[in-house]
Scaffold this active site. Structure first.
Site, PDB file in Angstrom:
ATOM      1  N   LYS A  65       0.756  -1.249   0.017  1.00 53.16           N
ATOM      2  CA  LYS A  65      -0.020   0.144  -0.047  1.00 53.16           C
ATOM      3  C   LYS A  65       0.875   1.210   0.025  1.00 53.16           C
ATOM      4  CE  LYS A  65      -2.884   2.711   3.056  1.00 53.16           C
ATOM      5  NZ  LYS A  65      -3.752   3.053   4.481  1.00 53.16           N
ATOM      6  N   GLU A  88      -8.355  12.279  12.406  1.00 53.40           N
ATOM      7  CA  GLU A  88      -7.547  10.974  12.796  1.00 53.40           C
ATOM      8  C   GLU A  88      -6.592  11.537  14.098  1.00 53.40           C
ATOM      9  OE1 GLU A  88      -5.206   7.489  10.916  1.00 53.40           O
ATOM     10  OE2 GLU A  88      -6.133   9.218   9.781  1.00 53.40           O
ATOM     11  N   GLU A 136      -7.182  -1.899   3.059  1.00 49.00           N
ATOM     12  CA  GLU A 136      -6.353  -0.922   3.185  1.00 49.00           C
ATOM     13  C   GLU A 136      -6.401  -0.384   4.967  1.00 49.00           C
ATOM     14  OE1 GLU A 136      -6.783   4.084   2.641  1.00 49.00           O
ATOM     15  OE2 GLU A 136      -7.791   2.634   1.357  1.00 49.00           O
ATOM     16  N   GLU A 163     -11.962  10.976  -4.493  1.00 48.69           N
ATOM     17  CA  GLU A 163     -11.859  10.878  -3.016  1.00 48.69           C
ATOM     18  C   GLU A 163     -11.039  11.800  -2.556  1.00 48.69           C
ATOM     19  OE1 GLU A 163      -9.574   8.129   0.052  1.00 48.69           O
ATOM     20  OE2 GLU A 163     -10.949   7.247  -1.335  1.00 48.69           O
TER      21      GLU A 163
END
Length: 423
Positions: A182, A227, A271, A409
């Site tokens: 990733k 986050e 992910e 996105e």
């Protein structure tokens, strides 16, 4: 991951500070309302948190030892300070705000404000910080009105949307070829206003529109991050991991269906698993015990929905909140897996400097408690042109990623800052 031993940054003078925190009554204004025009510092969520202004002490850091240098400086400064704290709440007493670059080459800083206004659980307080030779009087808490940004134009940053999609396609090929599992790729957008941007305007709008996010401001870097990289408070360590995103439509029924599809998406679950694993592995050496959720929940924000997991642990050693942030950065959520390979790939193909985007941002107190988020949904004011800002967004790329979907996105993730700068 073990933390490097702090190295005393001998080049930096450490002042002797006197710190006084006392509760104040009858303050109904929002914390952001008290910020003056210059030097705004902020860490606010759901109306609680900290704001500050002025500079009682400051450290600028860069390089591979930047976190260790910052910790050593903070340890020396707190040891020399005289603190009277009549509040005893998280964030009262001696506190610094901080922001660090994504890479070793990107500079960061710790700032101790002269004035801090905090609020938690219905208690509001003021902290004054001053040199021992010049004791400061408590300030009058007045309300300041920011100037609207006014006319503003947006333009591509380092890459156009089409060019960035091509970079994503290249990354997918490398992933399917086994080079990396990733990688997180970011892009920037330039916002140009007709006059200098009063950063308090977008800060207020971010705090109002995204109350469940942590709205921050440190040295011209502002944003509302969903986050939380890490919180350390009285022996408990927590981290919120976000990875896997879908854009909201505004139709509640349709959004519920999208949330269900997100929770079942193999691409997004993969992910997310990479991101959770990287956080758990980094925190494990510093925890006696840990709770790592087996399945994520869907976090609903006004513009997007994320797969989210809250990792928690009981502290096993004396690592501070900043030390834990250093151990976690960069997580798979903002870099990729394996971390070193993903970082090298970002440097090779992303084509821009992230600066402090996706780096740790937050605050630290004298006991080592504090909160550090990841600088997402953010913008950086241009120090050479106060009417200009760079806005940032990034997406986690895995084998099943579609370049056009990732571009959409990224556009959704730019919405908070674009809207905050508008009238």
């Amino acid at each position: 991951m073990s933390l490097p031993d702090p190295v005393e940054p001998s080049r930096t003078a450490v002042p002797h500070l006197v710190v006084r925190s006392h509760p104040v009554e009858g303050v109904s204004a929002q914390l952001m309302d008290h910020l003056p025009a210059d030097g705004a510092l902020a860490w606010v969520r759901r109306g609680d948190g900290l704001v500050g202004w002025g500079v009682a002490a400051r450290l600028e850091v860069a390089g591979s030892n930047r976190f260790a240098d910052a910790q050593a400086w903070w340890k020396t400064l707190t040891a020399a300070a005289v603190v009277r704290d009549d509040v005893g709440a998280p964030g009262s007493g001696l506190v610094c705000f901080g922001s660090f670059g994504f890479t070793d080459a990107d500079p960061g800083e710790l700032v101790v404000p002269e004035i801090i206004v905090g609020r938690r659980g219905g208690t509001t307080w003021v902290t004054t910080v001053s040199p021992a030779s010049s004791l400061a009087a408590p300030p009058d808490l007045v309300v300041h009105e920011p100037e609207p940004v006014g006319e503003i134009a947006f333009a591509d940053g380092a890459r156009s949307g089409t060019a960035w999609s091509a970079i994503v396609a290249d990354a997918v090929k490398r992933i399917t070829g086994g080079e990396v599992d990733k990688v997180v790729l970011a892009r920037d957008l330039v916002a140009q206003a007709a006059r200098p941007i009063d950063l308090r305007w977008p800060l207020r709008r971010l705090a109002a529109a995204y109350p469940n996010c942590w709205t921050f401001s440190v040295d011209g870097l502002i944003g509302a991050t969903p986050e939380l990289l890490v919180r350390r408070e009285k022996g408990l360590i927590t981290s919120r991991v976000l990875a896997g995103t879908i854009r909201r439509t505004g139709d509640d029924a349709h959004d519920l269906a999208l949330a269900a599809s997100l929770a079942r998406s193999s691409k997004d679950l993969e992910e997310h698993e990479f991101a959770v694993r990287s956080v758990a592995d980094a925190l494990k050496p510093h925890c006696k015990s840990m709770n790592v959720p087996e399945t994520p929940f869907v976090l609903h924000l006004p513009n997007v929905m994320h797969l989210a997991s809250d990792v928690a642990g009981v502290a096993a050693n004396g690592a501070s909140a900043l030390g834990l942030a250093a151990a976690l950065h960069p997580s798979a959520a903002v870099c990729g897996t394996p971390t070193d390979v993903a970082r090298d790939l970002i440097n090779e193909i992303e084509g821009m400097s992230r600066g402090r985007y996706a780096g740790p941002v937050g605050w630290l107190d004298a006991s080592g408690d504090g909160e550090w988020g990841i600088a997402l949904r953010c913008g950086q004011a241009d120090p050479r042109d106060p009417a200009r800002m760079r806005l940032f967004a990034g997406c986690g790329i895995v084998a099943g990623s579609d370049p056009e979907a990732e571009l959409a996105e990224s556009n959704a993730k730019l919405v908070p800052m674009r809207d905050a700068l508008g009238d």
